[in-house]
Design an enzyme around this catalytic site. Structure first.
Site: not given
Ligand SMILES: Cc1cc2nc3c(=O)[nH]c(=O)nc-3n(C[C@H](O)[C@H](O)[C@H](O)COP(=O)(O)OP(=O)(O)OC[C@H]3O[C@@H](n4cnc5c(N)ncnc54)[C@H](O)[C@@H]3O)c2cc1C
Length: 376
Positions: A123, A155, A234
């Protein structure tokens, strides 16, 4: 593994977690800023962390079905460990499926015992759900790659020995690298969250981080395919950790509802209390059935993208519904730390959004399963 053997493994995992103090141990570890290390090592010593890895690398020679059972039972016993997903699950599977012989020999035995821990970093702040926008770069210079960029929410960095990184390799595309967490130029800072779980999430910065060429996993440019062997795992394990917490929540609520009387009969006799718990129980069982199918398909070597996504969506939703019904059943006690329900809420809420959001799964199913047009 025979069904009777799997039931015995589930029971043994629960007993091990309970021997540490179950939910009390978990909360103590979180409160002290510790990482359930003793439980983790005991799970490694008992063969649970590497149950899905090949015997020749110290694993149990079994499959994802068994690892999912381990994940679910630790959560059911009150110790949902995210590290089971990203370390044992994702990075173990990626190395097992796509690593070279040398890489498997080097990293899998430590993953199986739990003495080597890996984080997984895909991410990025700007890319988010769209992995095609990954901007962390890798450039090949002689016998090394040099990485620059930034990841977010990674994480377990505080206890990881290595981090598996997806980066964009110049001229080739996304590729997967194993990076030593002590490498010069690699730094991270914790992100404060409400997650109430032992492994913290971090911003990670790559500033001219050098990676030996033989730390590339799979081929140059083959990164998404390589990563997805682990990401499907995962998703399936995410369902299991959530159904585990869901079962824990329903059980606690049922026990409480049988005892608690504010009129003449226990509150569990009121259908307004009983029905949400019954509905949550059914949704958990349905999610577990799909998750079992996903595991069986994966273990049979099949393509499980659709099943993995469906399992993740259903398991995460069922876990959250169960927690909500359970918190409601306990009234005011439901939101206290002492009754050990609400502290799990944000973990399961987060797992409805990550590692892939429920909206992206609905997109996947709408497009791939139903053939509807894509909106993005
Ligand atoms: C506590 C925690 C631990 C994590 N651990 C890891 C880790 O170890 N390694 C790692 O790589 N990542 C990790 N993540 C990241 C996690 O996988 C991402 O937060 C997640 O994939 C969403 O990405 P984003 O936060 O950038 O949200 P965004 O991509 O910005 O999305 C925000 C919102 O918009 C919606 N959205 C976006 N695009 C679309 C679309 N085309 N159609 C409809 N809805 C859409 C999404 O569904 C979401 O509701 C972690 C996150 C958290 C909070």
């Amino acid at each position: 593994m025979l069904q009777s053997e799997l039931i015995a493994v589930r029971s043994a995992v629960r007993q091990l977690v309970e021997s540490f103090g179950a939910a009390e141990y978990y909360q103590d570890q979180v409160d002290q800023g510790d990482h359930c290390d003793q439980l983790w090592n005991a799970m490694g010593d008992n063969g649970y962390l590497g149950v899905h890895l090949p015997v020749e690398y110290g694993g149990g020679g079994l499959g994802l079905t068994e690892l999912a059972a381990v994940v679910e039972e630790t959560a059911f016993a009150g110790c949902p460990l995210l590290a089971l997903l990203f370390s044992a699950g994702v990075t173990g599977t990626v190395l097992e499926r796509s690593g070279s012989q040398e890489q498997r020999e080097r990293w899998l035995p430590g993953l199986a015992t739990g003495r080597t821990r890996l984080s997984f970093a895909i991410t990025e702040p700007e890319a988010g759900s769209n992995a095609h926008r990954i901007a962390t770069t890798a450039v090949r210079i002689g016998d090394r790659y040099v990485l620059n960029g930034q990841k977010v929410f990674i994480t377990g960095m505080e206890s990881a020995d290595w981090v598996m990184v997806v980066a964009a390799l110049a001229d080739s595309g996304l590729s997967v690298f194993l990076v030593d967490t002590s490498a010069p130029g690699l730094t991270w800072t914790p992100i404060r969250t409400v997650m109430n779980q032992p492994d913290r999430s971090h911003q990670v910065f790559f500033d001219d981080v050098e990676v030996p060429a033989d730390h590339l996993v799979g081929s140059e440019g083959g990164g998404l395919k390589v990563a997805f062997t682990g990401l499907n795992t995962e998703r399936i394990l995410t369902s299991s950790i959530c159904t585990g917490v869901g079962r824990y929540a329903v059980q606690h609520a049922v026990d409480y509802a049988k005892q608690r009387k504010v009129w003449d009969q226990p509150i569990g006799a009121h259908q307004a209390v009983a029905h949400p718990l019954a509905a949550a129980h059914m949704r958990i069982e349905a999610a577990r059935a799909i998750t079992d199918r996903a595991c069986a398909g994966y273990d049979a070597g099949g393509e499980v993208g659709e099943l993995a996504n469906m399992a993740k969506y259903l398991g995460a939703a069922a876990g959250l519904e169960a927690l909500d019904a359970a918190v409601n059943t306990l009234g005011g006690n439901g939101v206290t730390y002492d009754y050990r329900l609400a502290p799990y809420y944000w973990l399961v809420r987060m797992l409805n959004m990550g590692p892939v959001s429920k909206e992206m799964i609905l997109n996947f199913v709408a497009e791939r399963s139903l053939g509807l047009p894509r909106s993005y």
